[in-house]
Design a protein around this motif. Structure first.
Motif, short mmCIF file in Angstrom:
data_model
loop_
_atom_site.label_atom_id
_atom_site.label_comp_id
_atom_site.label_asym_id
_atom_site.label_seq_id
_atom_site.Cartn_x
_atom_site.Cartn_y
_atom_site.Cartn_z
N GLY A 240 26.76 14.58 51.51
CA GLY A 240 28.04 15.25 51.78
C GLY A 240 27.86 16.76 51.91
N TYR A 241 28.99 17.47 52.01
CA TYR A 241 28.94 18.93 52.18
C TYR A 241 28.68 19.65 50.87
N LYS B 197 40.26 7.61 50.13
CA LYS B 197 40.73 8.85 50.77
C LYS B 197 41.48 9.66 49.74
N ASP C 140 27.77 15.31 45.50
CA ASP C 140 28.17 15.08 46.88
C ASP C 140 27.03 15.39 47.85
N LYS C 141 26.38 16.54 47.60
CA LYS C 141 25.27 16.95 48.48
C LYS C 141 24.13 15.95 48.41
N LYS D 173 23.23 16.26 57.74
CA LYS D 173 23.40 15.97 59.16
C LYS D 173 23.12 17.22 60.01
N VAL E 254 24.25 12.83 48.09
CA VAL E 254 24.47 11.63 48.91
C VAL E 254 24.84 11.98 50.36
N GLN F 84 36.81 15.89 51.91
CA GLN F 84 35.72 15.49 52.82
C GLN F 84 34.44 15.25 52.02
N MET F 85 34.59 15.08 50.70
CA MET F 85 33.43 14.71 49.89
C MET F 85 33.21 13.21 50.07
N LYS F 86 32.02 12.75 49.75
CA LYS F 86 31.74 11.32 49.84
C LYS F 86 32.42 10.64 48.67
N LEU F 87 33.34 9.75 48.94
CA LEU F 87 33.98 9.01 47.86
C LEU F 87 34.54 7.69 48.39
N PRO F 88 34.68 6.71 47.51
CA PRO F 88 35.12 5.39 47.99
C PRO F 88 36.63 5.32 48.15
#
Ligand SMILES: NC(=O)c1ccc[n+]([C@@H]2O[C@H](COP(=O)([O-])OP(=O)(O)OC[C@H]3O[C@@H](n4cnc5c(N)ncnc54)[C@H](OP(=O)(O)O)[C@@H]3O)[C@@H](O)[C@H]2O)c1
Length: 479
Positions: A380-381, A424, A375-376, A258, A378, A418-422
């Motif tokens: 993510g950070y 919290k 993560d990156k 982003k 998809v 704050q990683m992409k995951l299904p």
């Protein structure tokens, strides 16, 4: 003379945090901060300045923040990627201007971006629109509107990108936009202009374009390499599309997709000064050269003196950690308890505070790296954000793909994922008597969320137990 009463908005962001530090102890000003979450401001600062919690979508909080203020800094924006961010930026600016007028504020100082409307990216267009709104009622309030291009300073996204590229790649095949002209400026010079604007007199609304040497991105990277003692070669090719260049930046540098995409978009069109108001109105400020600003930024990084980073703010409609300090909604937990005997609690707490970043997560570095790379991949950070300081944490700090949501000295550290995951997730460390209790909390989103947890469980079993033990071991070694 009475000190000027100043409000800084965006005081937990990249520019606002530094401006706050610069003005904090000066006799000439009486400071007030307007923030969405006061806990993102350090204890020391909270005790020495007035803080109003709120946001620009709540007029009542704005009215409280602006009461008896002479000069109000507007250092807010949302870096959203959907269409909504434009209307949010617009409403935010209108609310702020109207609240300033209602409160009798004398002057608004705003920092936007360099560039012209015709070729502006969607983010820059929104910055321009914000400037136009803030200066839209000149009979009621004066607005000093600064416009800056690439800001060079430790922790700025553009600088991290330039530094990473220059450090890692001796020869670079780069897209056409590396030849676009821009006018970078050191963050300290930006702050000098903002500060001087407080006492600037006898102007109505004014737009002040600021910058140092005009150069292309290509020249910046070669010069940044030189500042680091490295010789770099850049070969522009016409075939790299903005999307491909953004992926390439994500691969090489620490920024996520982003941010890379927004930077690339911004670099496609020229961003140079359109007026010489900076020299006319602020003749004593002589912006430092690009090389000087790079050296200065590197020096801050090497001395662990990074005050703010691009990932400090939440970059969205709401503050990302304000309601995250309670993981009680989680329905799956992984709890590990390790005793630490007579090791001082402060050492254990410090050992927790030192996790992540360049040093890694004490063990199974390769598993953390694989998770970061996934993560990156998809969007993510990943682990790219690292950490601001190797020993210190503050609420709101990025820590690899986590954010610090709560800190209680010698008692608790809470990280929100704050990683992409299904779902919290939180990682909580608490110290009770002579035991370290480490809990991973997880709230799965539906079936997929549960499958994710059970699929990664074998890795959690390895990593989490070892992490808790290593934190204690490290504390004992330093004890
Ligand atoms: N950084 C640069 O390289 C650069 C270059 C040129 C121009 N500028 C301009 O400088 C200004 C500041 O940029 P920045 O990089 O410092 O931004 P930033 O790091 O993203 O910080 C934005 C700040 O605004 C706060 N905020 C966001 N929405 C809010 C709302 N509705 N109400 C109250 N506070 C809100 C955030 O609070 P949370 O902490 O709660 O998220 C954060 O403190 C922007 O106008 C930008 O266009 C920056």
């Amino acid at each position: 003379m009475e000190p000027s009463r100043i409000l800084i908005t965006g005081a937990t962001g990249y520019i606002g945090r530094r401006l706050k530090n610069r003005l904090l102890d000066k006799q000439d000003y009486r400071l007030r901060l307007f923030v969405r979450n006061a806990r993102k401001v350090s204890e020391r600062v909270r005790q020495s300045v007035e803080i109003v919690e709120g946001d620009t979508f709540h007029m009542d909080t704005l009215a409280t923040a602006l009461e008896n203020i002479d000069v109000a800094f507007y250092l807010i924006h949302s870096m959203g990627d959907d269409q909504d961010f434009k209307s949010l930026d617009r409403i935010s600016a209108e609310n702020f201007r109207d609240a300033c007028i209602a409160a009798g504020v004398k002057k608004i100082v705003y920092l936007g971006g360099l560039g012209v409307k015709e070729t502006a990216s969607k983010h820059l267009l929104s910055r321009i629109e914000t400037g136009e709104i803030l200066s839209g009622r000149p009979d009621d309030i004066i607005t000093i509107w600064f416009r800056a291009g690439v800001i060079i300073g430790s922790g700025s996204a553009s600088f991290e990108m330039i530094r990473n590229l220059a450090q890692k790649l001796p020869v670079m095949v780069a897209p056409k936009w590396v030849n676009t002209k821009t006018q970078p400026i050191a963050v300290d010079d930006v702050l000098a202009y903002l500060e001087e604007a407080v006492s600037l007199e006898n102007t109505g609304n004014v737009i002040v374009d600021i910058g140092a040497d005009i150069m292309s991105f290509r020249e910046m990277m070669i010069a940044a390499g030189r500042a680091m003692g490295l010789k770099r070669f850049i070969i522009p090719v016409p075939v790299l599309s903005p999307r491909l260049s953004s992926y390439w930046l994500v691969f090489i540098t620490t920024v996520p997709f982003k941010v890379a995409a927004a930077l690339v978009e911004g670099l496609k069109s020229e961003t140079v000064q359109q007026n010489d108001n900076a020299a006319l109105l602020f003749p004593t400020i002589k912006p430092m050269s690009f090389i000087q600003s790079v050296k200065h930024a590197i020096d801050e990084i090497e001395r662990d003196q990074v005050i703010s980073r691009w990932c400090d703010s939440s970059a969205g409609e709401a503050c990302d950690v304000i309601y995250q300090d309670d993981p009680s909604s989680a329905i799956i937990r992984d709890r590990r308890v390790v005793g630490f005997g007579k090791t001082p609690i402060a050492k254990v707490y410090q050992s927790i505070l030192s996790i992540g970043g360049e040093k890694g997560w004490y063990s199974y570095h390769f598993l953390w790296r694989i998770r970061g790379a996934m993560d990156k991949l998809v969007g993510g950070y990943g682990l790219g954000r690292g950490r601001r300081n190797p020993r210190e944490l503050r609420v709101g700090d990025a820590l690899d793909f986590w954010k610090v949501a709560d800190l209680r000295e010698n008692k608790r550290v809470l990280l929100v994922a704050q990683m992409k995951l299904p779902g919290k997730a939180w990682l909580e460390f608490s110290i009770e008597d002579d035991r370290l209790i480490q809990t991973a909390h997880y709230y799965p989103n539906g079936l997929w969320g549960r499958l994710y947890w059970y699929a990664t469980n074998p890795f959690h079993n390895l990593v989490f137990q070892d992490l808790a033990e290593k934190i204690v071991e490290h504390a004992k070694q330093t004890g």
